[in-house]
Scaffold this motif. Structure first.
Motif, PDB file in Angstrom:
ATOM      1  N   GLN A 159       0.826  -1.209   0.000  1.00 10.14           N
ATOM      2  CA  GLN A 159       0.000   0.000   0.000  1.00 10.14           C
ATOM      3  C   GLN A 159       0.863   1.263   0.000  1.00 10.14           C
ATOM      4  N   SER A 160       2.126   1.104  -0.346  1.00  7.78           N
ATOM      5  CA  SER A 160       3.009   2.267  -0.388  1.00  7.78           C
ATOM      6  C   SER A 160       3.142   2.851  -1.787  1.00  7.78           C
ATOM      7  N   ALA A 161       2.695   2.106  -2.804  1.00  6.60           N
ATOM      8  CA  ALA A 161       2.798   2.595  -4.178  1.00  6.60           C
ATOM      9  C   ALA A 161       1.854   3.768  -4.395  1.00  6.60           C
ATOM     10  N   ARG A 162       2.339   4.770  -5.107  1.00 11.92           N
ATOM     11  CA  ARG A 162       1.520   5.942  -5.391  1.00 11.92           C
ATOM     12  C   ARG A 162       0.642   5.698  -6.619  1.00 11.92           C
ATOM     13  N   VAL A 163      -0.621   6.097  -6.494  1.00 13.94           N
ATOM     14  CA  VAL A 163      -1.618   5.832  -7.529  1.00 13.94           C
ATOM     15  C   VAL A 163      -2.320   7.138  -7.898  1.00 13.94           C
ATOM     16  N   ILE A 164      -2.447   7.388  -9.191  1.00 15.40           N
ATOM     17  CA  ILE A 164      -3.254   8.514  -9.676  1.00 15.40           C
ATOM     18  C   ILE A 164      -4.566   7.956 -10.214  1.00 15.40           C
ATOM     19  N   VAL A 165      -5.681   8.421  -9.667  1.00 12.28           N
ATOM     20  CA  VAL A 165      -7.011   7.991 -10.111  1.00 12.28           C
ATOM     21  C   VAL A 165      -7.559   9.066 -11.041  1.00 12.28           C
ATOM     22  N   THR A 166      -7.612   8.779 -12.339  1.00  9.95           N
ATOM     23  CA  THR A 166      -8.073   9.767 -13.328  1.00  9.95           C
ATOM     24  C   THR A 166      -9.565   9.587 -13.594  1.00  9.95           C
ATOM     25  N   ILE A 167     -10.276  10.712 -13.626  1.00  9.03           N
ATOM     26  CA  ILE A 167     -11.722  10.686 -13.855  1.00  9.03           C
ATOM     27  C   ILE A 167     -12.068  11.738 -14.913  1.00  9.03           C
ATOM     28  N   PRO A 168     -12.239  11.351 -16.175  1.00  7.87           N
ATOM     29  CA  PRO A 168     -12.720  12.299 -17.181  1.00  7.87           C
ATOM     30  C   PRO A 168     -14.195  12.585 -16.965  1.00  7.87           C
ATOM     31  N   CYS A 169     -14.587  13.827 -17.074  1.00  4.43           N
ATOM     32  CA  CYS A 169     -15.999  14.179 -16.867  1.00  4.43           C
ATOM     33  C   CYS A 169     -16.422  15.193 -17.926  1.00  4.43           C
ATOM     34  N   TYR A 170     -17.720  15.278 -18.138  1.00  7.61           N
ATOM     35  CA  TYR A 170     -18.249  16.158 -19.191  1.00  7.61           C
ATOM     36  C   TYR A 170     -19.445  16.956 -18.696  1.00  7.61           C
ATOM     37  N   ASN A 171     -20.567  16.280 -18.459  1.00 11.22           N
ATOM     38  CA  ASN A 171     -21.778  16.991 -18.027  1.00 11.22           C
ATOM     39  C   ASN A 171     -22.423  16.340 -16.810  1.00 11.22           C
ATOM     40  N   GLU A 172     -21.605  15.650 -16.003  1.00 11.57           N
ATOM     41  CA  GLU A 172     -22.157  14.999 -14.807  1.00 11.57           C
ATOM     42  C   GLU A 172     -22.608  16.037 -13.788  1.00 11.57           C
ATOM     43  N   GLY A 173     -23.651  15.679 -13.048  1.00  9.46           N
ATOM     44  CA  GLY A 173     -24.185  16.579 -12.034  1.00  9.46           C
ATOM     45  C   GLY A 173     -23.568  16.363 -10.664  1.00  9.46           C
ATOM     46  N   ARG A 174     -24.061  17.113  -9.700  1.00 12.15           N
ATOM     47  CA  ARG A 174     -23.498  17.067  -8.351  1.00 12.15           C
ATOM     48  C   ARG A 174     -23.631  15.685  -7.714  1.00 12.15           C
ATOM     49  N   PHE A 175     -24.770  15.033  -7.926  1.00 14.27           N
ATOM     50  CA  PHE A 175     -25.002  13.739  -7.298  1.00 14.27           C
ATOM     51  C   PHE A 175     -23.967  12.711  -7.760  1.00 14.27           C
ATOM     52  N   GLU A 176     -23.753  12.609  -9.085  1.00 10.18           N
ATOM     53  CA  GLU A 176     -22.808  11.622  -9.610  1.00 10.18           C
ATOM     54  C   GLU A 176     -21.389  11.924  -9.165  1.00 10.18           C
ATOM     55  N   LEU A 177     -20.981  13.205  -9.250  1.00 10.98           N
ATOM     56  CA  LEU A 177     -19.612  13.568  -8.896  1.00 10.98           C
ATOM     57  C   LEU A 177     -19.349  13.375  -7.399  1.00 10.98           C
ATOM     58  N   GLU A 178     -20.315  13.742  -6.574  1.00 10.74           N
ATOM     59  CA  GLU A 178     -20.143  13.594  -5.124  1.00 10.74           C
ATOM     60  C   GLU A 178     -20.041  12.120  -4.739  1.00 10.74           C
ATOM     61  N   LYS A 179     -20.837  11.281  -5.393  1.00  6.80           N
ATOM     62  CA  LYS A 179     -20.802   9.845  -5.117  1.00  6.80           C
ATOM     63  C   LYS A 179     -19.434   9.267  -5.476  1.00  6.80           C
ATOM     64  N   THR A 180     -18.890   9.677  -6.609  1.00  6.29           N
ATOM     65  CA  THR A 180     -17.588   9.161  -7.042  1.00  6.29           C
ATOM     66  C   THR A 180     -16.470   9.637  -6.121  1.00  6.29           C
ATOM     67  N   ILE A 181     -16.497  10.917  -5.778  1.00  3.69           N
ATOM     68  CA  ILE A 181     -15.462  11.470  -4.886  1.00  3.69           C
ATOM     69  C   ILE A 181     -15.503  10.783  -3.524  1.00  3.69           C
ATOM     70  N   ASP A 182     -16.687  10.599  -2.981  1.00  2.00           N
ATOM     71  CA  ASP A 182     -16.808   9.957  -1.666  1.00  2.00           C
ATOM     72  C   ASP A 182     -16.310   8.509  -1.698  1.00  2.00           C
ATOM     73  N   SER A 183     -16.566   7.808  -2.815  1.00  2.00           N
ATOM     74  CA  SER A 183     -16.130   6.414  -2.886  1.00  2.00           C
ATOM     75  C   SER A 183     -14.607   6.312  -2.938  1.00  2.00           C
ATOM     76  N   VAL A 184     -13.948   7.234  -3.644  1.00  6.85           N
ATOM     77  CA  VAL A 184     -12.478   7.238  -3.672  1.00  6.85           C
ATOM     78  C   VAL A 184     -11.936   7.655  -2.310  1.00  6.85           C
ATOM     79  N   LYS A 185     -12.589   8.611  -1.684  1.00  9.40           N
ATOM     80  CA  LYS A 185     -12.149   9.115  -0.375  1.00  9.40           C
ATOM     81  C   LYS A 185     -12.263   8.031   0.695  1.00  9.40           C
ATOM     82  N   ASN A 186     -13.351   7.252   0.654  1.00 13.86           N
ATOM     83  CA  ASN A 186     -13.596   6.249   1.688  1.00 13.86           C
ATOM     84  C   ASN A 186     -12.954   4.905   1.383  1.00 13.86           C
ATOM     85  N   GLU A 187     -12.310   4.769   0.232  1.00 11.42           N
ATOM     86  CA  GLU A 187     -11.618   3.534  -0.106  1.00 11.42           C
ATOM     87  C   GLU A 187     -10.464   3.318   0.860  1.00 11.42           C
ATOM     88  N   SER A 188     -10.160   2.057   1.166  1.00 15.16           N
ATOM     89  CA  SER A 188      -9.225   1.732   2.254  1.00 15.16           C
ATOM     90  C   SER A 188      -7.767   2.057   1.932  1.00 15.16           C
TER      91      SER A 188
END
Length: 578
Positions: A159-188
């Motif tokens: 778990q020491s390797a550095r990882v960049i999580v790329t997310i291309p977005c276009y017209n997503e709304g607040r609900f979709e973006l917030e859900k994705t951000i929270d899932s990456v944030k809460n990942e172990s």
């Protein structure tokens, strides 16, 4: 297949259609007064596109007619026989009846019918064998014991390797973006070792679920991540896959501009946002260039930075000095990554602080609790793995009957197809919504690290400008199936490395909830899949003859071509059975 070969193939299949007929069917563009405003070059491109469409239709029509004729009408007319009363009353599941039918087919008195029967039985046995092997491979994955990443490794090198999580977005709304951000944030996976990188493809407003005054996607991101946007923020020039067409029909490449924001959220999540803004010379240009352009933006940075780093470290050995210039955005992005502790290159021999993995996630995708952890663990323990994907599940399965029926499809697509391909290390489609790539290979310490994902061969082929993509075949590859095309290029260049499937890693995505949207999506997927199969025929997938992935690929192509007649044949068999 190169442009000229594909054009020749289309011309050969449609030799019976003269240019005059196609020209009549595809009139040149005119204005309201009837004056021709479309250049001859663009018009001829449209005519060529229609020729390619007719070519594919003729191929599919010929395949279906041949299948129905050989296995259906000719067989019934020449080899059919009237059923006895005993055969009529027998059930389709009667084992003795099946054995007698097979025996009669093999020992048919007519040699032509005997050859047809043997051919059909052989094909049937091959298909059944392949399905059995696929089921066995899926069981290898589904029935294996769930692995547990020990606590020592959770806090250690896995778990020491550095990882960049790329997310291309276009017209997503607040609900979709917030859900994705929270899932990456809460990942172990440790927050200090992962960076969330959004690439906003222009200033497009989000979905209507954000209310009547909904904001653009970049504005929504600024609210969710906690950074401020100002009208006078620095805009950096960058390259682009877009083009403009002049009055003579010539396609000229255009660039783009982008803003860059980076920092850390209040709860410790590292983030970076690239916001495409468009050119100042065109007030209507909002910066939108497509998903592939967003992927290339980062791929080009990786290619140039790693290339220059290799020359600086080893130029005394090879005498090369062909450094690649970074554009304004790439210079700013490279500096920002180093500032945040995620350098793309490392001065130390161990390279421990260097970013090792790049993960691609869609903006409407929710990660499971340990998805990144499971993927990194697989990468660390399997050094020959170039890229891998996890299982994608339906997040909105209860929305409608359309979403419910896609649950089984997603399950079989991963549990059967990807599991089968993964056993041989050749997953042919790594989805852009949930895939991790290895950036370099440093196993041989006596040699410079080998750039993998952003190597020159993959970068040059994938980063083609839209102006050079002319045939219908290439447009399906690059514009409708960019994820498949990128996977194919990786298979082509690195055929000694593995592309794997990790069932322990899960994500949840939003699928179409109406039949109209679903059909539109599948039309794009089928087009890109078939054209990608054609391209894969030129790729070394390993194996020998019938015991190879290319043999499976050819069977998939044939199955796609004869699907309409197969359904008709199935209905006919059911009718005869009843």
């Amino acid at each position: 297949m190169p442009n000229q070969k594909w054009r020749s193939f289309a011309r050969l299949c449609t030799f019976s259609l003269p240019d005059e007929l196609l020209a009549f069917a595809v009139p040149r563009g005119t204005d309201n007064d009837g004056n021709i405003i479309e250049s001859e070059k663009l018009w001829r491109e449209r005519v060529q596109a229609w020729r390619e469409k007719f070519a594919l239709c003729f191929v599919m029509l010929g395949a279906n007619v041949g299948f129905l004729g050989l296995g259906g009408f000719i067989f019934l007319l020449k080899c059919g026989k009237s059923k006895t009363e005993e055969e009529t009353n027998s059930k389709w599941y009667d084992w003795d009846g099946i054995k007698n039918s097979v025996k009669d087919s093999i020992n048919h008195e007519n040699s032509t019918c005997r050859a047809l029967n043997m051919t059909m039985l052989t094909i049937m046995l091959i298909v059944v064998a392949i399905l059995a092997v696929q089921c066995l491979c899926s069981l290898i994955y589904l029935l294996r014991f769930g692995r547990t990443i020990c606590k020592a490794k959770r806090g250690g090198e896995c778990q020491s390797a550095r990882v960049i999580v790329t997310i291309p977005c276009y017209n997503e709304g607040r609900f979709e973006l917030e859900k994705t951000i929270d899932s990456v944030k809460n990942e172990s996976y440790p927050k200090e070792n992962k960076l969330l990188l959004f690439i906003s493809d222009g200033n497009k407003k989000g979905t209507t679920s954000d209310g009547p005054n909904y904001a653009t996607t970049p504005v929504i991101l600024s609210h969710l991540l906690g950074y401020k946007k100002n009208a006078d923020d620095t805009m950096y020039s960058c390259d682009s896959t877009g083009y403009v067409t002049d009055e003579n029909g010539e396609k000229n490449n255009i660039g783009n501009r982008a803003k860059l924001y980076h920092g850390t959220t209040a709860d410790g999540l590292n983030y970076m946002v690239i916001e495409k803004c468009g050119l100042a010379s065109n007030a209507d240009d909002v910066g939108n260039r497509g998903k592939r352009d967003s992927q290339i933006l980062l791929l080009q940075l990786l290619n140039r930075v790693m290339h220059n780093h290799m020359l600086r470290q080893y130029q005394n050995q090879n005498g090369r000095d062909d450094f690649k210039d970074l554009n304004e955005l790439e210079t700013a992005l490279d500096g920002a990554l180093r500032e945040m502790g995620f350098p793309l290159t490392s001065a130390s021999e161990s390279g421990s602080e260097q970013v090792k993995y790049l993960m691609a996630v869609d903006a409407d995708t929710r990660l499971s609790k340990d998805s990144i952890t499971q993927m990194v663990y697989s990468m660390e323990t399997q050094p020959k793995t170039l890229a891998l994907c996890g299982e994608t599940k339906v997040d909105n399965k209860d929305d409608s009957w359309v979403t419910k029926m896609q649950v089984f499809e997603y399950y079989t697509n991963h549990g059967l197809k990807k599991a089968f391909e993964s056993v041989f290390g050749t997953v042919t489609c790594l989805p852009g919504c949930f895939t991790m790539y290895r950036l370099f290979d440093a196993r041989d310490t006596s040699q410079p690290p080998v750039t993998l994902f952003a190597c020159e061969a993959v970068y040059k082929e994938y980063a083609r400008n839209d102006a050079t993509i002319e045939t219908l075949h290439e447009k399906n590859l690059y514009k409708l199936g960019e994820d498949r095309m990128l996977t194919t290029l990786l298979l082509k260049k690195w055929n000694r490395m593995n592309l794997k499937y990790v069932p322990e890693a899960h994500c949840y995505t939003i699928v179409p909830d109406s039949l109209k949207v679903l059909l539109s999506q599948r039309r794009r997927w089928i087009n890109s899949t078939f054209h990608n199969m054609i391209y894969l025929l030129s790729v070394n997938l390993g194996g020998l003859c019938c015991f190879s992935m290319k043999f499976i690929l050819i069977l998939d192509m044939i199955g796609t071509l004869i699907l309409p007649s197969s359904l008709l044949y199935l209905l006919m068999m059911l009718w005869n059975t009843i």
